[in-house]
Scaffold this motif. Structure first.
Motif, PDB file in Angstrom:
ATOM      1  N   THR A 114      42.151  26.878 -69.627  1.00  0.00           N
ATOM      2  CA  THR A 114      43.535  27.272 -69.676  1.00  0.00           C
ATOM      3  C   THR A 114      43.686  28.580 -68.909  1.00  0.00           C
ATOM      4  N   PHE A 115      44.831  29.238 -69.040  1.00  0.00           N
ATOM      5  CA  PHE A 115      45.086  30.461 -68.288  1.00  0.00           C
ATOM      6  C   PHE A 115      44.035  31.515 -68.632  1.00  0.00           C
ATOM      7  N   TYR A 118      44.069  34.946 -71.201  1.00  0.00           N
ATOM      8  CA  TYR A 118      43.893  34.999 -72.653  1.00  0.00           C
ATOM      9  C   TYR A 118      42.466  35.442 -72.965  1.00  0.00           C
ATOM     10  N   TRP A 156      46.425  30.607 -79.008  1.00  0.00           N
ATOM     11  CA  TRP A 156      47.152  30.522 -77.745  1.00  0.00           C
ATOM     12  C   TRP A 156      47.400  29.070 -77.360  1.00  0.00           C
ATOM     13  N   CYS A 158      49.138  27.186 -74.078  1.00  0.00           N
ATOM     14  CA  CYS A 158      49.785  27.265 -72.769  1.00  0.00           C
ATOM     15  C   CYS A 158      50.474  25.922 -72.533  1.00  0.00           C
ATOM     16  N   ASN A 159      51.805  25.923 -72.577  1.00  0.00           N
ATOM     17  CA  ASN A 159      52.544  24.658 -72.574  1.00  0.00           C
ATOM     18  C   ASN A 159      53.786  24.758 -71.688  1.00  0.00           C
ATOM     19  N   ASN A 161      50.327  23.513 -69.567  1.00  0.00           N
ATOM     20  CA  ASN A 161      49.057  24.210 -69.387  1.00  0.00           C
ATOM     21  C   ASN A 161      48.789  24.516 -67.922  1.00  0.00           C
ATOM     22  N   ASN A 162      48.245  25.674 -67.690  1.00  0.00           N
ATOM     23  CA  ASN A 162      47.756  26.067 -66.370  1.00  0.00           C
ATOM     24  C   ASN A 162      46.237  26.209 -66.503  1.00  0.00           C
ATOM     25  N   ASP A 189      52.863  30.020 -74.469  1.00  0.00           N
ATOM     26  CA  ASP A 189      53.073  30.514 -73.108  1.00  0.00           C
ATOM     27  C   ASP A 189      53.823  29.435 -72.330  1.00  0.00           C
ATOM     28  N   GLU A 190      55.107  29.698 -72.065  1.00  0.00           N
ATOM     29  CA  GLU A 190      55.969  28.713 -71.399  1.00  0.00           C
ATOM     30  C   GLU A 190      56.417  29.220 -70.030  1.00  0.00           C
TER      31      GLU A 190
END
Length: 365
Positions: A114-115, A118, A156, A158-159, A161-162, A189-190
């Motif tokens: 994910t990102f 975090y 966390w 990420c949605n 997701n990156n 995290d949008e």
């Protein structure tokens, strides 16, 4: 001088190569950057006019409370102004969260991959990391909920997701929120919220009343096209915002960033147009990838993660020599893949032409 030992293992963030640097290195006159998920259609002319109108105010400190943008955004989102916090990009709010809630002796739960920020920020603040693998490129929220224990302080999500571009549905998210203790801060995290068109994607702002342990992060860097202005925001309960304000730096968002964001917010026609053009561009790419038999993750963002089944670094370098900057999957935990930002029709066409030639070269060897 001796730095904190734990930071030495934190990788230095490597942004996509700048266009001018690639031109100098390779002697190119034209370079297309499809690496950093920027908006290829720029930003609203209303934002440009607002920036120009305030160029005479550069000798003054910005509004430290971001009050005018705060009121505008609160009205737009239908929340209280006290439920908002602003940062130098949403990245800075990630730092605030870690600084506020994480430290030695506690842990934080996140997906992998994910990102990256975090993980980096949690490590810097000394927290233990609990990483749960993605399931078919999507956050495994059931497994993440099961990983939470009495020492967990932050989870966390990420949605979208990156780097996979995938989403969790509203049903999946609600199951997570109902299972996780109210003592655990759930970070949604949008950053790519405005690009999503899937009807199953959760609308999270209304959930704040029921789940006070929730914070939603969004940004003006992506669809609004204000990446250079570095301004993002968080939406949460007044208590969470108050906690974060204790660690927020003074004057952390610039005056031009604030006025540009205010103006951009008024131009939702621009946002809608960019969302539609992005979906058209995504189809332009995926139609070809399907034709070539390539697999990719279904993306609700302005980028797509594609499996080319060959060395990521080598293909990245070949594209670079052809004036195309993408993001190598090797740097994102997806060897064999490339993450490609959706560009304009012309940029996408150039990318596809170069890729087709490179793939044919590979087959013929």
């Amino acid at each position: 001088m001796l730095p904190k030992e734990r930071i030495l293992g934190v990788p230095v963030y490597q942004p996509g190569k700048p266009i001018d640097e690639v031109k100098r290195e390779l002697g190119l006159t034209e370079v297309i950057k499809l690496a950093s998920n920027e908006n290829p259609y720029g930003y609203s002319l209303k934002a440009k006019e607002a920036i120009i109108d305030h160029l005479n105010d550069l000798a003054l400190y910005p509004d430290g409370g971001t009050m005018e943008l705060r009121w505008d955004l609160a009205k737009f989102l239908q929340v209280k102004p006290e439920q908002l916090i602003f940062g130098n990009g949403s990245d800075e709010i990630l730092q605030m969260i870690c600084r506020t809630y994480l430290g030695e002796g506690v842990n934080t739960v996140m997906a992998t991959q994910t990102f990256s920020q975090y993980r980096s920020n949690a490590t810097i603040d000394g927290a233990e990391l609990i990483e749960v693998p993605l399931k078919n490129g999507v956050h495994d929220l059931e497994a993440m909920a099961a990983a939470v224990n009495e020492k967990t302080r932050v989870l966390w999500v990420c949605n979208p997701n990156n780097p996979s571009g995938t989403i969790n549905t509203e049903a999946e998210l609600l199951q997570l929120l109902d299972k996780v203790s109210s003592d655990v801060l759930v970070v949604l995290d949008e950053a790519y919220y405005e690009y999503v068109v899937d009807a199953e994607y959760p609308q999270t702002v209304p959930l704040l009343d029921k789940y006070p342990n929730l914070i939603i992060l969004r940004t003006f860097s992506k669809i609004y096209g204000l990446a250079a202005m570095r301004i993002g925001y968080g939406i949460a309960s007044e208590k969470v915002i108050n906690d974060l304000n204790h660690v927020r730096e003074p004057f952390n968002t610039g005056s031009l960033s604030q006025v540009a964001a205010r103006a951009a917010l008024t131009d939702q026609e621009f946002v809608a147009k960019c969302r539609e053009l992005n979906r058209q561009g995504m189809k332009q790419l995926t139609d070809k990838f399907d034709e070539w038999g390539l697999s990719y993750y279904p993306s609700q963002t302005n980028f797509i993660l594609v499996d080319f089944k060959q060395d990521s670094t080598e293909l990245f370098q070949k594209l670079l020599k052809n004036g195309l900057i993408v993001r190598s999957g090797a740097a994102l935990g997806f060897p064999g893949y490339q993450r490609i930002t959706v560009g304009t029709p012309e940029q996408n066409a150039k990318l596809l032409t170069v890729l087709e030639n490179l793939l044919q070269e590979t087959v013929s060897k």
